[in-house]
Motif scaffolding. Structure first.
Motif, short mmCIF file in Angstrom:
data_model
loop_
_atom_site.label_atom_id
_atom_site.label_comp_id
_atom_site.label_asym_id
_atom_site.label_seq_id
_atom_site.Cartn_x
_atom_site.Cartn_y
_atom_site.Cartn_z
N ASN A 33 39.41 -14.26 -6.47
CA ASN A 33 40.54 -15.22 -6.82
C ASN A 33 41.19 -14.66 -8.27
N ASN A 34 40.77 -13.43 -8.59
CA ASN A 34 41.20 -13.23 -10.03
C ASN A 34 40.97 -11.26 -10.05
N ILE A 35 42.10 -10.83 -10.08
CA ILE A 35 42.07 -9.30 -10.26
C ILE A 35 42.80 -8.83 -11.70
N GLN A 36 41.89 -8.24 -12.34
CA GLN A 36 42.55 -7.85 -13.91
C GLN A 36 42.18 -6.31 -13.94
N LEU A 37 43.48 -5.44 -14.23
CA LEU A 37 42.93 -4.00 -14.24
C LEU A 37 43.74 -3.60 -15.59
N ILE A 38 43.41 -2.36 -16.01
CA ILE A 38 44.08 -1.50 -16.84
C ILE A 38 44.57 -0.29 -16.51
N SER A 39 45.71 0.20 -16.53
CA SER A 39 46.40 1.40 -15.98
C SER A 39 47.57 1.96 -16.78
N THR A 40 47.44 3.44 -16.60
CA THR A 40 48.31 4.17 -17.40
C THR A 40 49.05 5.11 -16.48
N ASP A 41 50.41 5.55 -17.10
CA ASP A 41 50.88 6.52 -16.16
C ASP A 41 51.52 7.80 -17.34
N GLU A 42 52.30 8.56 -16.55
CA GLU A 42 52.77 9.80 -17.04
C GLU A 42 53.80 9.63 -18.15
N THR A 62 55.09 8.16 -26.20
CA THR A 62 56.05 9.11 -25.84
C THR A 62 55.29 10.22 -25.28
N GLU A 63 53.96 10.11 -24.93
CA GLU A 63 53.22 10.98 -24.34
C GLU A 63 52.51 10.25 -23.25
N PRO A 64 51.89 10.95 -22.04
CA PRO A 64 50.88 10.41 -21.31
C PRO A 64 49.66 10.07 -21.86
N VAL A 65 49.03 8.96 -21.20
CA VAL A 65 47.76 8.49 -21.87
C VAL A 65 46.61 8.68 -20.87
N TYR A 66 45.60 9.12 -21.26
CA TYR A 66 44.51 9.73 -20.32
C TYR A 66 43.03 8.98 -20.98
N ASN A 67 42.15 9.32 -20.13
CA ASN A 67 40.84 9.22 -20.43
C ASN A 67 40.32 7.68 -21.21
N ILE A 68 40.56 6.65 -20.01
CA ILE A 68 40.37 5.38 -20.35
C ILE A 68 38.66 5.27 -20.56
N VAL A 69 38.18 4.67 -21.52
CA VAL A 69 36.72 4.33 -21.46
C VAL A 69 36.52 2.66 -21.66
N LYS A 70 35.88 2.04 -20.91
CA LYS A 70 35.39 0.67 -21.01
C LYS A 70 33.91 0.31 -21.46
N PHE A 71 33.75 -0.49 -22.33
CA PHE A 71 32.48 -0.93 -22.95
C PHE A 71 32.26 -2.30 -23.02
N LYS A 72 31.15 -2.89 -22.57
CA LYS A 72 31.04 -4.39 -22.51
C LYS A 72 29.61 -4.34 -23.45
N PRO A 73 29.74 -4.66 -24.86
CA PRO A 73 28.50 -4.67 -25.58
C PRO A 73 27.59 -5.60 -25.41
N PHE A 74 27.77 -6.84 -25.01
CA PHE A 74 26.70 -7.97 -24.69
C PHE A 74 27.16 -8.68 -23.41
N GLU A 75 26.01 -9.01 -22.37
CA GLU A 75 26.27 -9.33 -21.07
C GLU A 75 26.72 -10.71 -21.30
N ASP A 76 26.27 -11.52 -22.31
CA ASP A 76 26.44 -13.06 -22.48
C ASP A 76 27.70 -13.33 -23.09
N LYS A 77 28.52 -12.25 -23.53
CA LYS A 77 29.96 -12.81 -24.14
C LYS A 77 30.92 -11.81 -23.20
N LYS A 78 32.32 -12.45 -23.49
CA LYS A 78 33.38 -11.89 -22.60
C LYS A 78 34.09 -10.76 -23.24
N ILE A 79 33.55 -10.26 -24.46
CA ILE A 79 33.98 -9.17 -25.09
C ILE A 79 33.85 -7.96 -24.38
N ILE A 80 35.18 -7.10 -24.12
CA ILE A 80 35.15 -5.73 -23.43
C ILE A 80 36.13 -4.99 -24.31
#
Length: 281
Positions: A50-59, A86-104
């Motif tokens: 019931n919930n889809i949330q993404l991060i995307s980049t393009d050229e 003004t330039e393409p965006v590359y190399n997304i990294v995702k990090f969730k520091p704490f399992e009990d918090k919603k911070i990403i």
């Protein structure tokens, strides 16, 4: 949260995105009309029924937060532009520091800058790091975020004092790895830049954490190295400062000659914001 890696995200040259259910081998969601040009990077925040949330980049240099609050059955999907370059965006990294918090924490790279965002129900900017002077070429930087002991003084290590892990952002840009500290206090997140560095002989292509404090990278000559962050040089990058040899855990490994990876370089015969992919094999 896709904890079981059951979903596959695929971005296409026409800007559309598909989500596949890998267990059932089925297409479960098609997202169109968000991007008008080629998708470069995709990363999920949530993939639930019931919930889809993404991060995307393009050229075109767009970074978009995609939301489909009715999940797989939703006929309409919203895309919120969170960053435009003004330039393409590359190399997304995702990090969730704490399992009990919603911070990403999300980070993404372009040829001239690196940006960090905090996601906690919505995206908030943390810091923008611009291309340093020592990065002479147009190579795309690579980044990773992980838990690590920060670079330490020799006397601190010899005295066998208790070592406290911190959240570190590592950046491979040109020949240099810089180490930056991410500090979280409640909902407030800030980045302390350049608490340490390591200098390589050749430009770095890929970088990442093997485990706590242990970092790997390989360069455009396919030389793989492993370093211990605790023994890296402390403080801002200094070209004239000798590298601490104790930082090197392993070196000289040649990545399998059959492996292929992309190097994205500026195309000299075209405008500045056009890049080509070169396959190193």
């Amino acid at each position: 949260n896709n904890k079981d890696n059951s979903h596959l995200l695929v971005g296409y040259e026409n800007g559309s995105i598909n989500i596949f259910d890998m267990k059932n081998k089925a297409l479960i969601k098609n997202i169109e009309n968000i991007h008008k040009t080629r998708i470069i990077q995709l990363e999920y925040i949530l993939i639930e029924k019931n919930n889809i949330q993404l991060i995307s980049t393009d050229e075109e240099g767009q970074v978009i937060n995609i939301n489909s609050y009715n999940g797989f059955l939703s006929k309409k999907t919203a895309g919120n532009l969170i960053y435009k370059d003004t330039e393409p965006v590359y190399n997304i990294v995702k990090f969730k520091p704490f399992e009990d918090k919603k911070i990403i924490i999300f980070g993404f790279c372009s040829p001239s800058k690196i940006c960090l965002y905090n996601y906690n129900t919505k995206l908030y900017p943390i810091i923008e790091i611009k291309k340093p002077k020592y990065a002479e070429r147009d190579d795309i930087p690579d980044i990773d975020i992980g838990w690590s002991v920060p670079p330490l003084d020799e006397s601190f290590i010899k005295n066998d004092k208790k070592l406290n892990n911190r959240i570190l952002l590592v950046i491979g840009w040109g020949r240099v790895i810089t180490i930056n500290s991410i500090i979280i206090k409640g909902d407030n997140i800030r980045c302390e830049e350049s608490i340490g560095f390591y200098k390589n002989n050749n430009p770095i292509i890929k970088i990442g954490f093997f485990s706590q404090s242990i970092l790997y990278f390989f360069d455009e000559n396919k030389q793989l190295k492993v370093i211990n962050i605790a023994f890296c040089n402390k403080g801002p990058f200094d070209e004239n400062k000798a590298i601490n040899k104790n930082a090197l855990v392993d070196e000289g490994k040649i990545v399998d000659k059959n492996i292929k990876y992309n190097i994205i370089k500026r195309s000299e015969e075209r405008k500045f914001n056009n890049y080509k992919n070169y396959i190193i094999s």
